[in-house]
Design a protein around this motif. Structure first.
Motif, PDB file in Angstrom:
ATOM      1  N   VAL A 311      -9.489 -21.307  -8.083  1.00  0.00           N
ATOM      2  CA  VAL A 311     -10.526 -20.362  -7.658  1.00  0.00           C
ATOM      3  C   VAL A 311     -10.541 -19.124  -8.551  1.00  0.00           C
ATOM      4  O   VAL A 311      -9.494 -18.548  -8.872  1.00  0.00           O
ATOM      5  CB  VAL A 311     -10.317 -19.957  -6.187  1.00  0.00           C
ATOM      6  N   VAL A 312     -11.728 -18.733  -8.962  1.00  0.00           N
ATOM      7  CA  VAL A 312     -11.961 -17.471  -9.673  1.00  0.00           C
ATOM      8  C   VAL A 312     -12.936 -16.663  -8.814  1.00  0.00           C
ATOM      9  O   VAL A 312     -14.025 -17.131  -8.497  1.00  0.00           O
ATOM     10  CB  VAL A 312     -12.563 -17.715 -11.074  1.00  0.00           C
ATOM     11  N   HIS A 313     -12.547 -15.479  -8.439  1.00  0.00           N
ATOM     12  CA  HIS A 313     -13.362 -14.666  -7.541  1.00  0.00           C
ATOM     13  C   HIS A 313     -14.430 -13.907  -8.322  1.00  0.00           C
ATOM     14  O   HIS A 313     -14.144 -13.304  -9.361  1.00  0.00           O
ATOM     15  CB  HIS A 313     -12.493 -13.664  -6.782  1.00  0.00           C
ATOM     16  N   ASN A 314     -15.658 -13.911  -7.806  1.00  0.00           N
ATOM     17  CA  ASN A 314     -16.695 -13.067  -8.393  1.00  0.00           C
ATOM     18  C   ASN A 314     -16.515 -11.635  -7.887  1.00  0.00           C
ATOM     19  O   ASN A 314     -15.589 -11.337  -7.115  1.00  0.00           O
ATOM     20  CB  ASN A 314     -18.089 -13.625  -8.118  1.00  0.00           C
ATOM     21  N   VAL A 315     -17.409 -10.730  -8.297  1.00  0.00           N
ATOM     22  CA  VAL A 315     -17.222  -9.310  -7.958  1.00  0.00           C
ATOM     23  C   VAL A 315     -17.291  -9.093  -6.452  1.00  0.00           C
ATOM     24  O   VAL A 315     -16.502  -8.320  -5.881  1.00  0.00           O
ATOM     25  CB  VAL A 315     -18.273  -8.441  -8.687  1.00  0.00           C
ATOM     26  N   SER A 316     -18.216  -9.783  -5.763  1.00  0.00           N
ATOM     27  CA  SER A 316     -18.336  -9.613  -4.307  1.00  0.00           C
ATOM     28  C   SER A 316     -17.030  -9.952  -3.605  1.00  0.00           C
ATOM     29  O   SER A 316     -16.554  -9.205  -2.731  1.00  0.00           O
ATOM     30  CB  SER A 316     -19.456 -10.498  -3.763  1.00  0.00           C
ATOM     31  N   ASN A 317     -16.439 -11.083  -3.969  1.00  0.00           N
ATOM     32  CA  ASN A 317     -15.197 -11.487  -3.314  1.00  0.00           C
ATOM     33  C   ASN A 317     -14.037 -10.571  -3.680  1.00  0.00           C
ATOM     34  O   ASN A 317     -13.142 -10.336  -2.859  1.00  0.00           O
ATOM     35  CB  ASN A 317     -14.888 -12.942  -3.657  1.00  0.00           C
ATOM     36  N   LYS A 318     -14.056 -10.032  -4.892  1.00  0.00           N
ATOM     37  CA  LYS A 318     -13.032  -9.055  -5.266  1.00  0.00           C
ATOM     38  C   LYS A 318     -13.157  -7.791  -4.415  1.00  0.00           C
ATOM     39  O   LYS A 318     -12.145  -7.171  -4.053  1.00  0.00           O
ATOM     40  CB  LYS A 318     -13.145  -8.712  -6.747  1.00  0.00           C
ATOM     41  N   ILE A 319     -14.397  -7.414  -4.092  1.00  0.00           N
ATOM     42  CA  ILE A 319     -14.617  -6.244  -3.232  1.00  0.00           C
ATOM     43  C   ILE A 319     -14.061  -6.510  -1.835  1.00  0.00           C
ATOM     44  O   ILE A 319     -13.393  -5.654  -1.229  1.00  0.00           O
ATOM     45  CB  ILE A 319     -16.117  -5.897  -3.177  1.00  0.00           C
ATOM     46  N   LEU A 320     -14.323  -7.702  -1.307  1.00  0.00           N
ATOM     47  CA  LEU A 320     -13.785  -8.065   0.010  1.00  0.00           C
ATOM     48  C   LEU A 320     -12.257  -8.006   0.000  1.00  0.00           C
ATOM     49  O   LEU A 320     -11.633  -7.467   0.931  1.00  0.00           O
ATOM     50  CB  LEU A 320     -14.268  -9.465   0.402  1.00  0.00           C
ATOM     51  N   ILE A 321     -11.652  -8.527  -1.058  1.00  0.00           N
ATOM     52  CA  ILE A 321     -10.189  -8.514  -1.170  1.00  0.00           C
ATOM     53  C   ILE A 321      -9.664  -7.080  -1.260  1.00  0.00           C
ATOM     54  O   ILE A 321      -8.703  -6.706  -0.569  1.00  0.00           O
ATOM     55  CB  ILE A 321      -9.750  -9.327  -2.399  1.00  0.00           C
ATOM     56  N   GLU A 322     -10.311  -6.264  -2.105  1.00  0.00           N
ATOM     57  CA  GLU A 322      -9.861  -4.878  -2.276  1.00  0.00           C
ATOM     58  C   GLU A 322      -9.924  -4.105  -0.966  1.00  0.00           C
ATOM     59  O   GLU A 322      -8.977  -3.403  -0.587  1.00  0.00           O
ATOM     60  CB  GLU A 322     -10.725  -4.188  -3.335  1.00  0.00           C
ATOM     61  N   GLY A 323     -11.042  -4.238  -0.267  1.00  0.00           N
ATOM     62  CA  GLY A 323     -11.187  -3.517   0.998  1.00  0.00           C
ATOM     63  C   GLY A 323     -10.225  -4.020   2.056  1.00  0.00           C
ATOM     64  O   GLY A 323      -9.647  -3.229   2.821  1.00  0.00           O
ATOM     65  N   ALA A 324     -10.046  -5.339   2.137  1.00  0.00           N
ATOM     66  CA  ALA A 324      -9.130  -5.911   3.129  1.00  0.00           C
ATOM     67  C   ALA A 324      -7.699  -5.464   2.866  1.00  0.00           C
ATOM     68  O   ALA A 324      -6.954  -5.115   3.799  1.00  0.00           O
ATOM     69  CB  ALA A 324      -9.241  -7.433   3.117  1.00  0.00           C
ATOM     70  N   GLU A 325      -7.297  -5.471   1.589  1.00  0.00           N
ATOM     71  CA  GLU A 325      -5.939  -5.037   1.247  1.00  0.00           C
ATOM     72  C   GLU A 325      -5.735  -3.569   1.599  1.00  0.00           C
ATOM     73  O   GLU A 325      -4.676  -3.181   2.120  1.00  0.00           O
ATOM     74  CB  GLU A 325      -5.674  -5.268  -0.233  1.00  0.00           C
ATOM     75  N   SER A 326      -6.746  -2.757   1.341  1.00  0.00           N
ATOM     76  CA  SER A 326      -6.641  -1.331   1.641  1.00  0.00           C
ATOM     77  C   SER A 326      -6.475  -1.094   3.139  1.00  0.00           C
ATOM     78  O   SER A 326      -5.785  -0.164   3.558  1.00  0.00           O
ATOM     79  CB  SER A 326      -7.886  -0.599   1.124  1.00  0.00           C
ATOM     80  N   MET A 327      -7.077  -1.963   3.941  1.00  0.00           N
ATOM     81  CA  MET A 327      -6.997  -1.822   5.399  1.00  0.00           C
ATOM     82  C   MET A 327      -5.831  -2.600   5.996  1.00  0.00           C
ATOM     83  O   MET A 327      -5.572  -2.511   7.200  1.00  0.00           O
ATOM     84  CB  MET A 327      -8.300  -2.310   6.039  1.00  0.00           C
ATOM     85  N   GLY A 328      -5.121  -3.387   5.166  1.00  0.00           N
ATOM     86  CA  GLY A 328      -4.018  -4.188   5.675  1.00  0.00           C
ATOM     87  C   GLY A 328      -4.464  -5.408   6.460  1.00  0.00           C
ATOM     88  O   GLY A 328      -3.735  -5.884   7.347  1.00  0.00           O
ATOM     89  N   LEU A 329      -5.638  -5.939   6.136  1.00  0.00           N
ATOM     90  CA  LEU A 329      -6.168  -7.099   6.847  1.00  0.00           C
ATOM     91  C   LEU A 329      -5.785  -8.384   6.119  1.00  0.00           C
ATOM     92  O   LEU A 329      -5.693  -8.416   4.894  1.00  0.00           O
ATOM     93  CB  LEU A 329      -7.697  -7.013   6.942  1.00  0.00           C
ATOM     94  N   SER A 330      -5.612  -9.453   6.879  1.00  0.00           N
ATOM     95  CA  SER A 330      -5.249 -10.742   6.279  1.00  0.00           C
ATOM     96  C   SER A 330      -6.484 -11.423   5.709  1.00  0.00           C
ATOM     97  O   SER A 330      -7.583 -11.328   6.249  1.00  0.00           O
ATOM     98  CB  SER A 330      -4.608 -11.650   7.337  1.00  0.00           C
ATOM     99  N   TYR A 331      -6.287 -12.102   4.589  1.00  0.00           N
ATOM    100  CA  TYR A 331      -7.363 -12.872   3.962  1.00  0.00           C
ATOM    101  C   TYR A 331      -6.724 -13.986   3.153  1.00  0.00           C
ATOM    102  O   TYR A 331      -5.514 -13.991   2.914  1.00  0.00           O
ATOM    103  CB  TYR A 331      -8.218 -11.984   3.042  1.00  0.00           C
ATOM    104  N   GLU A 332      -7.519 -14.953   2.744  1.00  0.00           N
ATOM    105  CA  GLU A 332      -6.991 -16.024   1.902  1.00  0.00           C
ATOM    106  C   GLU A 332      -8.092 -16.594   1.031  1.00  0.00           C
ATOM    107  O   GLU A 332      -9.283 -16.522   1.375  1.00  0.00           O
ATOM    108  CB  GLU A 332      -6.367 -17.130   2.747  1.00  0.00           C
ATOM    109  N   ALA A 333      -7.685 -17.149  -0.102  1.00  0.00           N
ATOM    110  CA  ALA A 333      -8.632 -17.862  -0.955  1.00  0.00           C
ATOM    111  C   ALA A 333      -9.012 -19.167  -0.273  1.00  0.00           C
ATOM    112  O   ALA A 333      -8.167 -19.842   0.316  1.00  0.00           O
ATOM    113  CB  ALA A 333      -8.013 -18.139  -2.324  1.00  0.00           C
TER     114      ALA A 333
END
Length: 716
Positions: A311-333
């Motif tokens: 998987v290679v993340h586009n900019v939208s998905n990178k934004i989701l990852i950045e925001g989730a990490e900043s909030m301490g939320l779980s996410y996965e590829a």
């Protein structure tokens, strides 16, 4: 019936009010493309108006078309214009100047009366979608708005799959085949529908040596990556399908290969807590861990190359990852059935794939089936199931209507498998006279709301693979009962963006769409505990009754607030609620993210989200997943089918699509549909081989014998 002059004048007036020619704002004066963008007057563009007329005449239902034209007739009169806009006027709406027309339309948007708000939303969605997606011959088959938006238009593959190498295409049967039209062709198995469920069933049955005919009411995909053409040729009702009250727009496939031809390639297995519910609460033991279902899931993922390690993340998905990490939320590829996630063209897979990048049904299970001799009949609608009824119903074939108007009866010696999707399968069963009250009930839609943020950088949310990330922090829901939401990033192209962006006035709307390239959309996909119903109208087409229940609404609003926070944490300068006109927050670009998150305005905005009511005509939800309308069950009072997918009311009639789901799947349903179909069609194969004395595995013989005894006992 053609438009009258008065109706045509009203239509042009509405287009003028929404999208008039506007003097270019000074800040864009040096950009020739943007100057032209503001100055375009679509109400006088005959190509566009003719596209609108054709859509209203031919793509809306007969009743919707009649209601729309009645509205236009009323607006062509002084009295009608006064009543609809609740203001005294001495001339019809069509004669007003553009500013007055825009003001009147905004009055509908803000009206305290739901019917008037519903009128505005319907007109705005239709006209704005087409305005930013239609292509003009004069523009060399591009859209006149795209250059200002920096939207690239179609990105077609340089190397396409050669038609003569596509077994699915080679195996289609001509409607002119006289033997077929006379009903002289008899197959072992007839499968209605070519999507995830039907294609897997066809592959398994044909691999066992049974002759298979696949009947598909849609066409072979013609892929040009034009949004307007793709919706017209590959989606139900050209993408204009909605719930009966208009609250939920519904995207469903109507094309060879079904949903996997046009979906976003997100391959998520059935969540553990969902399967636990199916086993422990519903008694469906085959879904327990390390059982048949797991074996089928593993095999289908292998066949469609569903994996996450590339998987290679586009900019939208990178934004989701950045925001989730900043909030301490779980996410996965998330796993993808794309060979190449990095290519810009991956963002266009909702319009079909012409390169072989996406491992959809056309080049996996349908190809497997046709290599084994299966035949495909496209552009043919099954009107009814043909069955014997001598005290016990037994499926014998189908009544088919071709696009030419000719009708034929096609016979199946062994079984009929219905895989027409959760909207059309129950309608076919209802048209055929089956009366189990569960047929059409228990409709689940995974209702979706969302938010979009505007960033300083280019996001280009239509480029690269969508939905490569899922935030599952809220999957269990506020009650922790498993009915919660995923957060994901779709691809959003110009037409869909234009229909989703908020409209309050012509100039501000056009300005906002110039930021499409800077927009990141996050959707909230709810596993719905509430349900709806599908019933067949007088023409046999689906009418969808659905209302979001309070429990699902609370979970969706929790997810929506989180989506907004993620966007702000990731640096969005403004955030809008998609489908909720006028609901947004805008920050000073010089303000730090910390200060934005602490601001009173931001916390007030979050409180407003908590107070939203999603079941409102002014709120636009949508659904791309439909499930549950002929669900599996251990007895007829709880569902339409037994655990093997066989209709309780009729022997040798099987269901093999997402309508089998006992509940909403709580994840993008493609893999669940594929795995259920794989498991149940393997059981069907074992049964047929057992009856033919061709099953030579001792363990399978014993297992199948037990299933046959149980099946026959239930059908006494």
């Amino acid at each position: 019936m053609v438009f009258s002059p008065g109706q045509m004048a009203s239509l042009r007036g509405i287009v003028e009010g929404l999208l008039p020619s506007i003097p270019c704002p000074e800040e864009y004066a040096d950009d020739a493309d943007v100057r032209r963008y503001f100055e375009i007057r679509l109400s006088r563009n005959d190509e566009f108006i003719n596209t609108l007329v054709e859509t209203i005449e031919n793509k809306l239902s007969e009743s919707e078309s009649a209601e729309t034209k009645a509205l236009f007739s009323a607006l062509s009169t002084t009295v009608g214009s006064s009543l609809i806009f609740t203001q005294l006027t001495m001339s019809p709406f069509s004669d007003w100047d553009a500013d007055s027309q825009a003001c009147a339309l905004n009055g509908l948007r803000e009206s305290q009366f739901s019917l008037r708000r519903k009128i505005f939303i319907g007109l705005k969605k239709l006209i704005c979608f087409l305005a930013f997606s239609f292509v003009s011959e004069r523009e060399k088959y591009l859209n006149p708005m795209w250059s200002a938006l920096k939207y690239p238009g179609p990105l077609l593959a340089k190397e396409k799959i050669e038609q003569n190498k596509c077994f699915a295409s080679k195996s289609t049967i001509s409607h002119d085949d006289s033997h077929l039209l006379l009903g002289n062709l008899i197959f072992d198995c007839i499968i209605v529908g070519s999507g995830a469920g039907g294609s897997v069933a066809a592959a398994n049955l044909s691999a066992a040596g049974y002759s298979v005919l696949i009947i598909e009411k849609g066409s072979e995909p013609i892929i040009d990556h034009l949004e307007v053409n793709s919706f017209e040729t590959m989606y139900e009702k050209s993408g204009l399908l909605s719930s009966s009250d208009g609250n939920i727009g519904i995207l469903a496939a109507s094309v060879l290969g079904g949903g996997p031809t046009i979906n976003w390639s997100c391959c998520i297995e059935t969540p553990k807590h969902v399967r636990t519910e199916w086993v422990e609460s519903l008694g469906l033991v085959e879904y327990r861990k390390n059982g048949e279902f797991d074996e089928s899931m593993e095999k289908i993922l292998s066949r469609i190359s569903g994996k996450a390690d590339h998987v290679v993340h586009n900019v939208s998905n990178k934004i989701l990852i950045e925001g989730a990490e900043s909030m301490g939320l779980s996410y996965e590829a998330t796993k993808q059935n794309l060979n190449d996630c990095a290519t810009d063209r991956a963002g266009y897979i909702c319009f079909g794939d012409d390169s072989g990048n996406k491992q959809n049904m056309l080049i996996t299970f349908l190809e497997d089936a046709t290599r084994n001799g299966a035949k495909i009949l496209t552009n043919a609608k099954v009107q009814k199931i043909c069955y014997e009824d001598q005290g016990k119903k037994k499926a014998k074939g189908v009544y088919v209507e071709f696009e030419t108007g000719k009708v034929a009866t096609l016979f199946a010696k062994r079984c009929v498998v219905i895989a027409a999707g959760s909207l059309n399968t129950p309608c076919l069963l209802q048209r055929s006279g089956f009366t189990n009250p569960n047929i059409g009930k228990n409709l689940h839609l995974h209702p979706v709301c969302g938010a979009y943020g505007i960033f300083s950088k280019d996001v280009n949310c239509y480029l690269g693979a969508p939905m490569t990330t899922a935030c599952k922090e809220f999957a269990l829901g506020p009650k922790k009962n498993g009915y919660g939401a995923f957060l994901e990033c779709p691809s959003v192209h110009s037409g869909l963006g234009a229909s989703s962006f908020n409209w309050k006035a012509p100039e501000s709307y056009r300005k906002s769409l110039l930021k499409l390239k800077n927009a990141c959309s996050i959707i909230v996909l709810q596993r719905d505990n509430g349900g709806g119903e599908v019933v067949a109208d007088q023409d046999g087409k689906p009418i969808i009754h659905y209302k979001v229940c309070k429990e699902d609404e609370a979970s969706m609003l929790e997810g929506l607030a989180a989506a907004v926070e993620i966007l702000v944490h990731a640096g969005a300068n403004e955030v809008h609620l998609g489908g909720v006109d006028g609901s947004y927050i805008k920050f000073d670009e010089k303000e730090s993210i910390t200060d934005r998150l602490k601001s009173k305005a931001f916390h007030h905005f979050l409180r407003e989200i908590g107070n939203l009511r999603l079941y409102n005509p002014e709120v636009n939800l949508f659904s791309a997943h439909q499930m549950g309308t002929c669900r599996l069950s251990t007895c007829p009072k709880n569902g339409g089918c037994d655990e093997n997918g066989e209709l309780w009311e009729c022997s040798d009639l099987y269901i093999s699509d997402a309508s089998l789901f006992p509940t909403a799947s709580g994840a993008n349903p493609m893999c669940t549909t594929l795995a259920i179909s794989h498991m149940l069609s393997n059981r069907l194969v074992d049964r047929l081989l057992f009856e033919d004395s061709r099953l030579d595995d001792a363990a399978l013989v014993e297992k199948t014998k037990k299933l046959m005894i149980l099946r026959n006992a239930r059908r006494q």
